[in-house]
Design a protein around this motif. Sequence first.
Motif, PDB file in Angstrom:
ATOM      1  N   GLU A  16      21.757 -32.350   3.770  1.00 37.29           N
ATOM      2  CA  GLU A  16      22.280 -31.532   2.663  1.00 37.29           C
ATOM      3  C   GLU A  16      22.161 -32.291   1.332  1.00 37.29           C
ATOM      4  OE1 GLU A  16      23.076 -28.558   3.236  1.00 37.29           O
ATOM      5  OE2 GLU A  16      23.639 -28.422   5.349  1.00 37.29           O
ATOM      6  N   PRO A  17      20.942 -32.473   0.810  1.00 34.05           N
ATOM      7  CA  PRO A  17      20.752 -33.280  -0.400  1.00 34.05           C
ATOM      8  C   PRO A  17      21.595 -32.854  -1.607  1.00 34.05           C
ATOM      9  CG  PRO A  17      18.649 -32.830   0.649  1.00 34.05           C
ATOM     10  CD  PRO A  17      19.654 -32.011   1.369  1.00 34.05           C
ATOM     11  N   PRO A  18      21.698 -31.550  -1.943  1.00 35.99           N
ATOM     12  CA  PRO A  18      22.498 -31.210  -3.129  1.00 35.99           C
ATOM     13  C   PRO A  18      23.984 -31.513  -2.940  1.00 35.99           C
ATOM     14  CG  PRO A  18      21.807 -29.218  -1.979  1.00 35.99           C
ATOM     15  CD  PRO A  18      21.071 -30.348  -1.348  1.00 35.99           C
ATOM     16  N   ILE A  19      24.500 -31.300  -1.737  1.00 35.93           N
ATOM     17  CA  ILE A  19      25.910 -31.596  -1.470  1.00 35.93           C
ATOM     18  C   ILE A  19      26.148 -33.099  -1.532  1.00 35.93           C
ATOM     19  CG2 ILE A  19      27.696 -31.534   0.329  1.00 35.93           C
ATOM     20  CD1 ILE A  19      26.593 -28.815   1.165  1.00 35.93           C
ATOM     21  N   PHE A  20      25.226 -33.880  -0.967  1.00 36.20           N
ATOM     22  CA  PHE A  20      25.338 -35.335  -1.045  1.00 36.20           C
ATOM     23  C   PHE A  20      25.354 -35.797  -2.501  1.00 36.20           C
ATOM     24  CE2 PHE A  20      23.064 -39.360  -1.619  1.00 36.20           C
ATOM     25  CZ  PHE A  20      23.877 -40.224  -0.897  1.00 36.20           C
ATOM     26  N   SER A  21      24.440 -35.254  -3.308  1.00 39.33           N
ATOM     27  CA  SER A  21      24.324 -35.692  -4.705  1.00 39.33           C
ATOM     28  C   SER A  21      25.585 -35.389  -5.496  1.00 39.33           C
ATOM     29  CB  SER A  21      23.116 -35.019  -5.364  1.00 39.33           C
ATOM     30  OG  SER A  21      21.912 -35.403  -4.728  1.00 39.33           O
ATOM     31  N   VAL A  22      26.126 -34.182  -5.333  1.00 36.67           N
ATOM     32  CA  VAL A  22      27.281 -33.813  -6.142  1.00 36.67           C
ATOM     33  C   VAL A  22      28.544 -34.538  -5.678  1.00 36.67           C
ATOM     34  CG1 VAL A  22      28.084 -31.776  -4.845  1.00 36.67           C
ATOM     35  CG2 VAL A  22      28.309 -31.838  -7.334  1.00 36.67           C
ATOM     36  N   LEU A  23      28.687 -34.775  -4.377  1.00 36.20           N
ATOM     37  CA  LEU A  23      29.857 -35.520  -3.891  1.00 36.20           C
ATOM     38  C   LEU A  23      29.819 -36.971  -4.345  1.00 36.20           C
ATOM     39  CD1 LEU A  23      30.230 -34.150  -0.231  1.00 36.20           C
ATOM     40  CD2 LEU A  23      31.749 -33.704  -2.170  1.00 36.20           C
ATOM     41  N   CYS A  24      28.625 -37.542  -4.439  1.00 35.79           N
ATOM     42  CA  CYS A  24      28.502 -38.943  -4.850  1.00 35.79           C
ATOM     43  C   CYS A  24      28.818 -39.153  -6.333  1.00 35.79           C
ATOM     44  CB  CYS A  24      27.095 -39.457  -4.539  1.00 35.79           C
ATOM     45  SG  CYS A  24      26.829 -39.773  -2.779  1.00 35.79           S
ATOM     46  N   THR A  25      28.879 -38.093  -7.101  1.00 33.32           N
ATOM     47  CA  THR A  25      29.259 -38.235  -8.516  1.00 33.32           C
ATOM     48  C   THR A  25      30.770 -38.266  -8.690  1.00 33.32           C
ATOM     49  OG1 THR A  25      29.238 -35.837  -8.875  1.00 33.32           O
ATOM     50  CG2 THR A  25      27.180 -37.039  -9.284  1.00 33.32           C
ATOM     51  N   ILE A 194      21.636 -29.404  -9.929  1.00 32.97           N
ATOM     52  CA  ILE A 194      21.063 -28.136  -9.455  1.00 32.97           C
ATOM     53  C   ILE A 194      19.623 -27.975  -9.932  1.00 32.97           C
ATOM     54  CG2 ILE A 194      21.241 -25.619  -9.650  1.00 32.97           C
ATOM     55  CD1 ILE A 194      24.309 -26.002  -9.843  1.00 32.97           C
ATOM     56  N   GLU A 195      19.385 -28.251 -11.209  1.00 28.69           N
ATOM     57  CA  GLU A 195      18.049 -28.066 -11.776  1.00 28.69           C
ATOM     58  C   GLU A 195      17.034 -29.053 -11.209  1.00 28.69           C
ATOM     59  OE1 GLU A 195      18.965 -28.466 -15.879  1.00 28.69           O
ATOM     60  OE2 GLU A 195      19.569 -26.369 -16.133  1.00 28.69           O
ATOM     61  N   GLY A 196      17.509 -30.226 -10.773  1.00 23.37           N
ATOM     62  CA  GLY A 196      16.590 -31.237 -10.261  1.00 23.37           C
ATOM     63  C   GLY A 196      16.402 -31.208  -8.754  1.00 23.37           C
ATOM     64  N   CYS A 197      17.105 -30.312  -8.063  1.00 22.92           N
ATOM     65  CA  CYS A 197      17.064 -30.295  -6.598  1.00 22.92           C
ATOM     66  C   CYS A 197      15.815 -29.576  -6.090  1.00 22.92           C
ATOM     67  CB  CYS A 197      18.321 -29.603  -6.061  1.00 22.92           C
ATOM     68  SG  CYS A 197      18.470 -29.717  -4.267  1.00 22.92           S
ATOM     69  N   LEU A 198      15.134 -30.191  -5.128  1.00 26.31           N
ATOM     70  CA  LEU A 198      13.948 -29.601  -4.509  1.00 26.31           C
ATOM     71  C   LEU A 198      14.187 -29.207  -3.057  1.00 26.31           C
ATOM     72  CD1 LEU A 198      11.229 -32.034  -5.913  1.00 26.31           C
ATOM     73  CD2 LEU A 198      11.887 -29.787  -6.804  1.00 26.31           C
ATOM     74  N   ASN A 199      15.055 -29.936  -2.371  1.00 25.14           N
ATOM     75  CA  ASN A 199      15.376 -29.653  -0.970  1.00 25.14           C
ATOM     76  C   ASN A 199      16.820 -29.173  -0.895  1.00 25.14           C
ATOM     77  OD1 ASN A 199      15.891 -29.597   1.758  1.00 25.14           O
ATOM     78  ND2 ASN A 199      15.416 -31.764   2.129  1.00 25.14           N
ATOM     79  N   TRP A 200      17.030 -27.909  -0.501  1.00 27.20           N
ATOM     80  CA  TRP A 200      18.366 -27.316  -0.519  1.00 27.20           C
ATOM     81  C   TRP A 200      19.046 -27.321   0.835  1.00 27.20           C
ATOM     82  CZ3 TRP A 200      21.075 -26.134  -4.792  1.00 27.20           C
ATOM     83  CH2 TRP A 200      20.367 -26.119  -6.000  1.00 27.20           C
ATOM     84  N   GLY A 201      18.478 -27.976   1.809  1.00 22.20           N
ATOM     85  CA  GLY A 201      19.135 -28.104   3.109  1.00 22.20           C
ATOM     86  C   GLY A 201      19.419 -26.757   3.737  1.00 22.20           C
ATOM     87  N   SER A 202      20.679 -26.533   4.123  1.00 18.78           N
ATOM     88  CA  SER A 202      21.057 -25.308   4.831  1.00 18.78           C
ATOM     89  C   SER A 202      21.455 -24.165   3.897  1.00 18.78           C
ATOM     90  CB  SER A 202      22.234 -25.597   5.777  1.00 18.78           C
ATOM     91  OG  SER A 202      23.383 -26.001   5.041  1.00 18.78           O
ATOM     92  N   MET A 203      21.297 -24.351   2.588  1.00 22.03           N
ATOM     93  CA  MET A 203      21.706 -23.320   1.633  1.00 22.03           C
ATOM     94  C   MET A 203      20.809 -22.081   1.765  1.00 22.03           C
ATOM     95  SD  MET A 203      24.163 -24.531  -0.400  1.00 22.03           S
ATOM     96  CE  MET A 203      24.867 -26.130  -0.852  1.00 22.03           C
ATOM     97  N   PRO A 204      21.395 -20.885   1.917  1.00 21.16           N
ATOM     98  CA  PRO A 204      20.583 -19.657   1.951  1.00 21.16           C
ATOM     99  C   PRO A 204      19.844 -19.439   0.635  1.00 21.16           C
ATOM    100  CG  PRO A 204      22.839 -19.246   2.702  1.00 21.16           C
ATOM    101  CD  PRO A 204      22.827 -20.620   2.103  1.00 21.16           C
ATOM    102  N   GLY A 205      18.697 -18.782   0.707  1.00 23.15           N
ATOM    103  CA  GLY A 205      17.877 -18.588  -0.488  1.00 23.15           C
ATOM    104  C   GLY A 205      18.590 -17.837  -1.590  1.00 23.15           C
ATOM    105  N   GLY A 206      19.339 -16.779  -1.231  1.00 23.90           N
ATOM    106  CA  GLY A 206      20.064 -16.021  -2.244  1.00 23.90           C
ATOM    107  C   GLY A 206      21.130 -16.845  -2.936  1.00 23.90           C
ATOM    108  N   PHE A 207      21.775 -17.721  -2.173  1.00 19.79           N
ATOM    109  CA  PHE A 207      22.806 -18.598  -2.737  1.00 19.79           C
ATOM    110  C   PHE A 207      22.176 -19.604  -3.697  1.00 19.79           C
ATOM    111  CE2 PHE A 207      26.312 -21.859  -1.743  1.00 19.79           C
ATOM    112  CZ  PHE A 207      27.105 -21.358  -2.761  1.00 19.79           C
ATOM    113  N   VAL A 208      21.017 -20.120  -3.336  1.00 20.34           N
ATOM    114  CA  VAL A 208      20.309 -21.063  -4.204  1.00 20.34           C
ATOM    115  C   VAL A 208      19.969 -20.411  -5.532  1.00 20.34           C
ATOM    116  CG1 VAL A 208      18.184 -22.385  -4.496  1.00 20.34           C
ATOM    117  CG2 VAL A 208      19.385 -22.441  -2.305  1.00 20.34           C
ATOM    118  N   GLU A 209      19.491 -19.169  -5.478  1.00 26.39           N
ATOM    119  CA  GLU A 209      19.154 -18.455  -6.714  1.00 26.39           C
ATOM    120  C   GLU A 209      20.391 -18.249  -7.584  1.00 26.39           C
ATOM    121  OE1 GLU A 209      16.098 -17.817  -7.813  1.00 26.39           O
ATOM    122  OE2 GLU A 209      15.505 -18.946  -6.037  1.00 26.39           O
ATOM    123  N   MET A 210      21.533 -17.987  -6.942  1.00 34.06           N
ATOM    124  CA  MET A 210      22.774 -17.818  -7.695  1.00 34.06           C
ATOM    125  C   MET A 210      23.170 -19.124  -8.380  1.00 34.06           C
ATOM    126  SD  MET A 210      26.470 -16.386  -6.370  1.00 34.06           S
ATOM    127  CE  MET A 210      26.963 -17.883  -5.521  1.00 34.06           C
TER     128      MET A 210
END
Length: 393
Positions: A16-25, A194-210
């Motif tokens: 879960e790269p985006p979740i990892f990135s945001v939690l580490c901040t 969010i803008e720099g993320c390329l791999n969204w892990g388990s995030m659904p496509g519609g959620f990513v677009e949101m």
Amino acid sequence: MKERITRIFERFFISEPPIFSVLCTHKLAENTRMACPVRCGRRRVEYNPDFLSQMTDEGLEEALKTEGIRLLLKHPYERKPDQCCDQAVAIGSNITIGDNYHYGNFQIERPEDYELKSGMPYEWYSRKIQEMLPPGEGGAGGNGEGREGREEGEEGEEEGKYSDKLNGNADRNRSLSELWDEDELAVAMINGIIEGCLNWGSMPGGFVEMLKASTKAKINWRNVLSGFRASILSSRRKLTRMRPSRRYGFEQMGSKREYDTRLLVAVDVSGSVSSESLSYFYGVINSAFRYGFEAIDVIQFDCGARVVQNLKRVMRDVTVLGRGGTSFQEPVNYAHENGYDGLLVLTDGNAPEPVIPDNMRCKVIWVCQDKDCYEKHHQWMEKSGRVCTIEIH
């Protein structure tokens, strides 16, 4: 316990790269006083070891993932929905997550749990939950207002239906959103992730677009209104010899500002405006007092001026008259003829463009009820003033 959480974070790095990135901040901190297992806010992720010791690794992983998703949605760092308490915003946030991200065995509120429709934003869910709470449930974010349009029997029936669910988790929900506060820097930081993320892990496509759409700048009425009073006051500057110029002393006339600002708020009560929109419009009016306006005149209009009220405090009981066609010329003429400094028009935009008098000094803000209204009408509205949107849906 911290080592246990760290191991989960390491798994997020791969899965879960985006979740990892945001939690580490955010700083990881223990808090034994809070009434929920995990929460986030104020650049921290807090955990209560007493609760976590009773959770499986899978349950703890899902709880941490939920807080990461909440951070990506920016709920802890954007302004709390008006007139909503801590409990309402916490449940509204959970419903938004549950509606967009599907878990395995993890229990989180979903729209159907409260017979609410799917696909609505966090602010909408928060306000609907606030309406279900008993009178007096105000918390830090609201005071239980916004219930004028419901019958007494309807209130009691709806509150009774969900009272066990709401009361049973009240302390946990209040604690969950206790750290939430506006933080523009945190929002910018999360938008960058969010803008720099390329791999969204388990995030659904519609959620990513949101999530991607949420990074776009919004023309929000709060930001516009906060600076509107200052712009009105600047037009009330008066030159005087009794006060020296700050730059040239008594050689040049100084100036003073008169603070008797006169604001007219025009509410579109035509038939094309829904009752829900009208309740949001009056929420905007009540919010104006927080931006320094001491008195506000309110006019309802459709094809004519229906009601004129002078307000010096928050309006609680609202009676709407009219519900006919729409003419913007009515409020424009009324503001001009009565010498107002500012005109705030709350509308769906469905009416012909008004003719602005050549010598009209009154500054205008058009507040559109949603994005579609803004996109359709902003070009002609911008000819006479600033334009923003409430984003009801």
